[in-house]
Every structure is written in structure tokens, then in C-alpha cells.
Design an enzyme around this catalytic site. Structure first.
Site, mmCIF file in Angstrom:
data_model
loop_
_atom_site.group_PDB
_atom_site.id
_atom_site.type_symbol
_atom_site.label_atom_id
_atom_site.label_comp_id
_atom_site.label_asym_id
_atom_site.label_seq_id
_atom_site.Cartn_x
_atom_site.Cartn_y
_atom_site.Cartn_z
ATOM 1 N N GLU A 1 -3.477 15.414 -0.166
ATOM 2 C CA GLU A 1 -2.851 14.509 0.116
ATOM 3 C C GLU A 1 -1.374 15.397 0.394
ATOM 4 O O GLU A 1 -1.446 16.239 -0.304
ATOM 5 C CB GLU A 1 -2.469 13.594 0.261
ATOM 6 C CG GLU A 1 -1.605 12.634 0.587
ATOM 7 C CD GLU A 1 -0.881 10.930 0.174
ATOM 8 O OE1 GLU A 1 -1.476 9.916 0.861
ATOM 9 O OE2 GLU A 1 -0.934 11.164 -0.931
ATOM 10 N N LYS B 1 -4.380 7.497 8.021
ATOM 11 C CA LYS B 1 -3.818 6.656 6.534
ATOM 12 C C LYS B 1 -3.630 5.289 5.975
ATOM 13 O O LYS B 1 -2.943 4.722 7.555
ATOM 14 C CB LYS B 1 -3.294 6.786 5.425
ATOM 15 C CG LYS B 1 -2.566 6.476 3.813
ATOM 16 C CD LYS B 1 -2.051 7.144 2.871
ATOM 17 C CE LYS B 1 -2.037 6.948 1.752
ATOM 18 N NZ LYS B 1 -1.097 7.681 0.802
ATOM 19 N N CYS C 1 -5.862 8.747 -0.885
ATOM 20 C CA CYS C 1 -4.833 8.588 -1.754
ATOM 21 C C CYS C 1 -4.711 7.605 -1.891
ATOM 22 O O CYS C 1 -6.174 6.594 -2.803
ATOM 23 C CB CYS C 1 -3.293 8.875 -1.560
ATOM 24 S SG CYS C 1 -3.506 8.766 -3.600
#
Length: 282
Positions: free
Chosen positions: A43, A111, A153
Site C-alpha cells: 500500500e 479500497k 490493508c
């Protein structure tokens, strides 16, 4: 293609995009002759520790670099996250971009879960929603005999996302991250291994590692994990590294065949019946 060679890149990104990209390119050049099938970057690989608006201004440059790198190495390239503007909204997504070995951008996963939390570290408060808007769709890439399911993440803490990716055919799960040192020490390995075991997938987790310009400390320990939950490769806690492992798709099929957990699910397969029984007995 029943065996794939995967590489996971660990870095400690700073504020200068050109330097970060050059450092990653230098790392990967050493492996150019190894015919890597899949490469995963962390990321915020192009910038961490500075305003994401700065990285957004260089998004085209980052995308061009990714296309060139994928083409040069002849690999599928999963690029952690890049700020990509939402045309209808005007704000940015934290986007995982995937490039084919031909250098074509084949998908973009935005995301879904944003990191708005408090952590007992030097930074203390994280508000990802100040910089980004959440995505709403899944990210899947068919690479032949395997299908990659994408996450970023903080998504790791939401198992329903991964179960949905697997229901759509994923056999490899990628988790590009910038997991903090504190939360990583507590939860990184156990969450990654859980996602691999419960979904009977390979997991490729590329993490940031070290101290960044804004004081943020990331955990490192990038990993490649088997569908049985074994750690096939692991990077150190600090500094840049490239870890590699072979993904045996025949072994993945054997794991799923011998312990067919995915076929034994009842809450998903029988949810209408269960809802009806719940109302009846309630």
C-alpha cells in the site's frame, strides 16, 4: 500453469515518488531472469508520509511506471494503492491497480474499508477518510488457471470481503498494506493466516516496513502463506526486501478437495431457510 512464482515486495516508502519507484525498480531488476508470474507491491508504495494529494498529482506517472515495469518483467503486477480521482465525485479513491504482463491496466479495486482509528503509537490518530472515499465493488483478476482477489490493508479485518471474493472464484488473495507497528505486532500474522485457512487460498501480503517521514512506523514482516496456513516466505521487520515462493495450484485443489469447508457452508447456502426458521422459532 499449475505452478506460479510469486514475489512480494517490501519497502519503506518516503515522500519522493521518483525515488520510491526507482528503489522498487532496483529491487526487482535483480530478479528479472527468474520469470516471476505475480508481483505484489505494498500500500502507498509510491509515497508514504506526505499529503496524498501530492501523490494524486503524479498518478499518471505512477501508472505509466507500473505498465512499463509489468511489461519489462513479463509479470502480473498488483500495485498496492495509488490515489485515483473519482470522476463523478471529484475526490480520490485508494486504488489497487493491476497490470498484465503486456503492460495493460486490467482492473482497479478501490479500497472499501478506510482506516479511521486510534492506535497507541507516535502518530496516534489515523483518518483515512480525510483523504479518500470508500469503494463499493469487488476486485478480481483472472490470470488463467488462477483468480486473484484484491484487498488493501484494513480490509484484512473484514472476513466477509474475502469470503465473497472466494465465492466469486478467487484462489489467490493479495493484501498490499501499510500495517502499523503496533497493530501489526498484535494481529498481522494471525489475520493473514486466518484468511488463508478459512478461504483455502494463497495469501500474498506486501507490507511497508520502517519509520516514514510523518513519524508513522510500519510493521514489515511481509508474507506468502499457503492454503493450509503455512508461512512459505517472510520478510524481516525492517527495510526493503523481496520474498518469493511457488504457488502450487494442484496442492490448493487437493486442500479444498480433502477438507471441503467451502462446500459445507450453511449460513450462506441456507440463509433463506435459516431466516425462515428464525422467524418461526422467534
Amino acid at each position: 500453469m499449475s505452478r506460479l512464482k510469486a514475489a512480494v515486495v517490501q519497502v519503506c516508502s518516503g515522500r519522493v515518488v521518483a525515488k520510491n519507484l526507482a528503489d522498487i525498480e532496483s529491487q526487482l531488476t535483480a530478479y528479472q531472469q527468474q520469470q516471476i508470474d505475480i508481483i505484489v507491491l505494498p500500500e502507498c508504495f509510491a509515497m508514504l508520509g506526505g499529503p496524498q494529494a501530492e501523490a494524486a498529482l503524479q498518478a499518471d506517472e505512477i501508472r505509466e511506471w507500473m505498465a512499463s515495469t509489468a511489461r519489462t518483467l513479463g509479470s502480473w503486477l498488483v500495485g498496492g494503492s495509488v490515489p485515483v480521482r473519482d470522476i463523478s465525485d471529484g475526490r480520490n479513491h485508494a486504488s489497487c491497480l493491476v497490470y498484465s504482463p503486456a503492460g495493460d491496466e486490467v482492473t482497479c479495486y478501490n479500497k472499501m474499508h478506510l482506516f479511521d482509528v486510534e492506535v497507541s503509537d507516535s502518530k496516534g490518530r489515523y483518518r483515512e477518510s480525510d483523504d479518500f472515499i470508500p469503494g463499493a465493488g469487488l476486485g478480481l483478476v483472472d490470470i488463467g488457471e488462477a483468480t486473484i482477489g484484491l484487498s488493501i490493508c484494513y480490509d484484512l479485518r473484514f472476513p466477509e470481503l474475502f469470503r465473497t471474493l472466494v465465492a466469486q472464484g478467487a484462489t489467490i488473495l493479495t493484501v498490499p498494506s501499510a500495517f502499523t507497528k503496533v497493530t501489526g505486532a498484535a494481529h498481522w500474522e494471525v489475520l493473514l493466516r486466518a484468511r488463508a485457512i478459512e478461504n483455502q487460498c494463497y495469501v500474498l501480503a506486501a507490507n511497508q516496513a520502517g519509520t516514514h517521514p510523518d513519524g508513522r512506523q510500519t510493521y514489515g514482516h511481509s508474507m506468502i502463506i499457503s492454503p493450509w496456513g503455512d508461512i512459505l516466505a517472510q520478510a524481516p521487520a525492517e527495510g526493503a526486501a523481496v520474498i518469493m515462493a511457488e504457488l502450487d495450484l494442484d496442492e490448493l485443489a487437493r486442500v479444498r478437495r480433502r477438507m471441503p469447508c467451502l462446500n459445507h457452508r450453511r449460513l450462506i447456502l441456507d440463509r433463506k431457510k435459516l431466516a425462515s426458521e428464525s422467524r418461526r422459532h422467534g
